[in-house]
Design an enzyme around this catalytic site. Structure first.
Site, PDB file in Angstrom:
ATOM      1  N   ASP A  79       9.702   5.355  -8.111  1.00 55.43           N
ATOM      2  CA  ASP A  79      11.018   5.861  -8.464  1.00 55.43           C
ATOM      3  C   ASP A  79      11.924   5.825  -7.239  1.00 55.43           C
ATOM      4  O   ASP A  79      11.499   6.158  -6.128  1.00 55.43           O
ATOM      5  CB  ASP A  79      10.869   7.299  -8.980  1.00 55.43           C
ATOM      6  N   GLU A  96      -6.415  -1.783   0.385  1.00 54.35           N
ATOM      7  CA  GLU A  96      -7.809  -1.362   0.475  1.00 54.35           C
ATOM      8  C   GLU A  96      -8.500  -1.448  -0.891  1.00 54.35           C
ATOM      9  O   GLU A  96      -9.727  -1.422  -0.979  1.00 54.35           O
ATOM     10  CB  GLU A  96      -7.900   0.077   0.988  1.00 54.35           C
TER      11      GLU A  96
END
Length: 546
Positions: free
Chosen positions: A203, A263
């Protein structure tokens, strides 16, 4: 893992769900996570690749979830963490990815971080928000404005300072210049990654940092409708927002976020970018492989539905995008529904179909907002029915966001099949009941079937998903372009007007391909593209002539 698996988001179609309004499973009048899980087969039947869930986190709901008071829990009105885990599992059973909203720019004023921060000037979270002394005369620190109206500064009597809020005064902005804030936010992102989410919609992704010098924003030289989707009845649109958002420091944070995401395998991000130079910002935020995967802007969320505007928007981003990637949307939870906005307030099934085919044929990923596949028009509400603070503040010139957030009509009955509660949180629109899911399911020529058919058709044509794009022609109603991927080269013609058109001779030989049922189909004859009103043509180019 293959590149196809990790890059699933390129050209993906993402279905946005506004949880409060999708499906109520427990009869309290508010949609919830279990309701979404119950409707997962419907979502899968559309042929979308992912869902994006608007916020379901713990919140006082002053801005209906975009004011977060706990980043790592589910608000009780939506269920509990176990319900979210069940939703993830069900979605993955249907090969649907799950993207969740992350509201990192600000929290609720009820968040424990803010409660601690406002308690004194010398506690361990005193600098987690943007606190500034008043000017000598007691006035606000500078001329920055809130999107929701008035100054972007709110006086706090406990600290005897102003704090920054780009939106409601109950949504204080976090101080991204403090590395402890960044670390805490990244920890909250990791929490959801570990629960199995496939990505994040960020957002207000260009709002994270503010200018440390607190310089005044200059006025716009030319005031143009459309800054972050607000009307010029709101003074926010009169400033050039150079210092309160889209700051260069944002780039370093996005790189840090990407390091965390990398990751994990197959994670994506889509950033919301609303600013006066959004296409430039989209390019900056998605170029390289070290920031956001894709961005979407408000450039297709305006009232300009001309194919000239579409062409110019696409050309601008293509010219500056480099190896970046766009995501396009015609509707979302913040703007008037496209079926009304792009047709002078009058919904048309034929228009909904052709705009859908246009959007799904452009280069980039796509976000579809719930109900868009039904051709839902904007719901018309009385002032007394509004709950959106934005709409209440700016009524009647701007009617707010409630009209696009009313409950999903599943059945043609009083509660729309959304709930067994006779008084849902927003009223069911009478305009929506005759075009509810149940009414369109059996009609092969409905808007719903056109969406389903085109989405499945698109999966069989790689050029429409990840191919290059070249524009050949555009005017108010007509857009003609090619999409090319490896050996597949497609000619696409769109006519959103109410009059038929044909093009000048084109330097192609084209073979017809079987188009989805329910669309009005154009023709290619004598090297000319013939496009009846509200029609689409897609053909396979077999040869280019000179």
């Amino acid at each position: 893992m293959s590149k196809e698996t990790t890059d699933w988001w390129r050209g993906a179609v993402i279905y946005q769900i506004y949880p409060r309004s999708f499906m109520d499973s427990n009869g309290d009048g508010i949609g919830d996570l279990k309701g979404i899980t119950q409707k997962m087969a419907y979502i899968a039947s559309l042929g979308v690749d992912a869902i994006w869930l608007s916020p379901f986190f713990t919140s006082p709901m002053k801005d209906f979830g975009y004011d977060v008071s706990d980043y790592c829990d589910v608000d009780p009105i939506f269920g509990e963490l176990a319900d979210f885990d069940e939703l993830i599992a069900k979605a993955h059973q249907h090969n649907i990815k799950v993207i969740i909203d992350q509201v990192l720019n600000h929290t609720s004023d009820q968040h424990p971080w803010f409660k601690k921060s406002r308690s004194s000037r010398d506690n361990d979270k005193s600098d987690w928000y943007v606190w500034v002394d008043a000017k000598p005369d007691g006035t606000v620190p500078n001329n920055w404005l809130s999107v929701f109206g008035g100054p972007a500064w709110h006086w706090d009597s406990r600290r005897r300072q102003y704090y920054l809020h780009n939106f409601l005064d109950s949504q204080p902005d976090l101080n991204f210049h403090n590395p402890d804030v960044v670390d805490a936010l990244l920890d909250s992102v990791r929490f959801w990654l570990d629960r199995g989410v496939d990505g994040f919609r960020l957002d207000t992704a260009n709002y994270f940092f503010h200018d440390l010098e607190l310089r005044d924003n200059p006025p716009k030289q030319e005031v143009v409708e459309g800054s972050i989707g607000v009307s010029l009845d709101n003074p926010y649109g009169y400033q050039l927002h150079l210092y309160d958002k889209s700051r260069p420091e944002n780039i370093a944070f996005l790189e840090c976020l990407r390091t965390l995401l990398d990751e994990y395998t197959g994670i994506t991000t889509v950033g919301e970018v609303g600013c006066d130079f959004s296409l430039k910002t989209m390019a900056e935020y998605t170029q390289g492989s070290n920031k956001l995967h894709m961005c979407y802007s408000f450039d297709l969320l305006t009232h300009d539905s001309s194919m000239t505007h579409i062409h110019n928007t696409m050309t601008s981003i293509e010219e500056g995008l480099g190896d970046g990637w766009p995501c396009w949307s015609m509707s979302n939870h913040d703007v008037e529904r496209v079926a009304s906005r792009w047709n002078d307030g009058k919904a048309s099934g034929a228009k909904s179909k052709v705009f859908m085919a246009m959007l799904l044929s452009l280069r980039g990923s796509v976000c579809l907002y719930q109900g868009e596949e039904l051709g839902l028009p904007e719901a018309q509400l009385e002032f007394e029915q509004l709950v959106d603070p934005f709409g209440i503040n700016f009524w009647p010139e701007f009617k707010g966001r409630d009209g696009c957030r009313t409950p999903m009509p599943w059945e043609n009955k009083s509660t729309g099949g959304f709930s067994n509660n006779q008084s849902p949180w927003l009223p069911i629109s009478d305009l929506h009941l005759p075009i509810a899911v149940s009414e369109q399911q059996g009609d092969r020529h409905s808007v719903l079937h056109a969406y389903r058919d085109f989405l499945h058709f698109r999966k069989h044509h790689p050029a429409l998903i990840s191919g290059d794009i070249e524009f050949l022609f555009s005017d108010q109603d007509i857009l003609v372009f090619t999409r090319t991927h490896d050996e597949e080269m497609l000619l696409v013609g769109i006519n959103v007007g109410d009059q038929g058109h044909f093009t000048s001779p084109l330097s192609y030989e084209v073979k017809d391909i079987v188009m989805p049922e329910g669309l009005r189909i154009g023709q290619f004859e004598n090297r000319k593209l013939i496009l009846p009103s509200n029609s689409v043509y897609i053909g396979k180019i077999t040869k280019t002539t000179i």
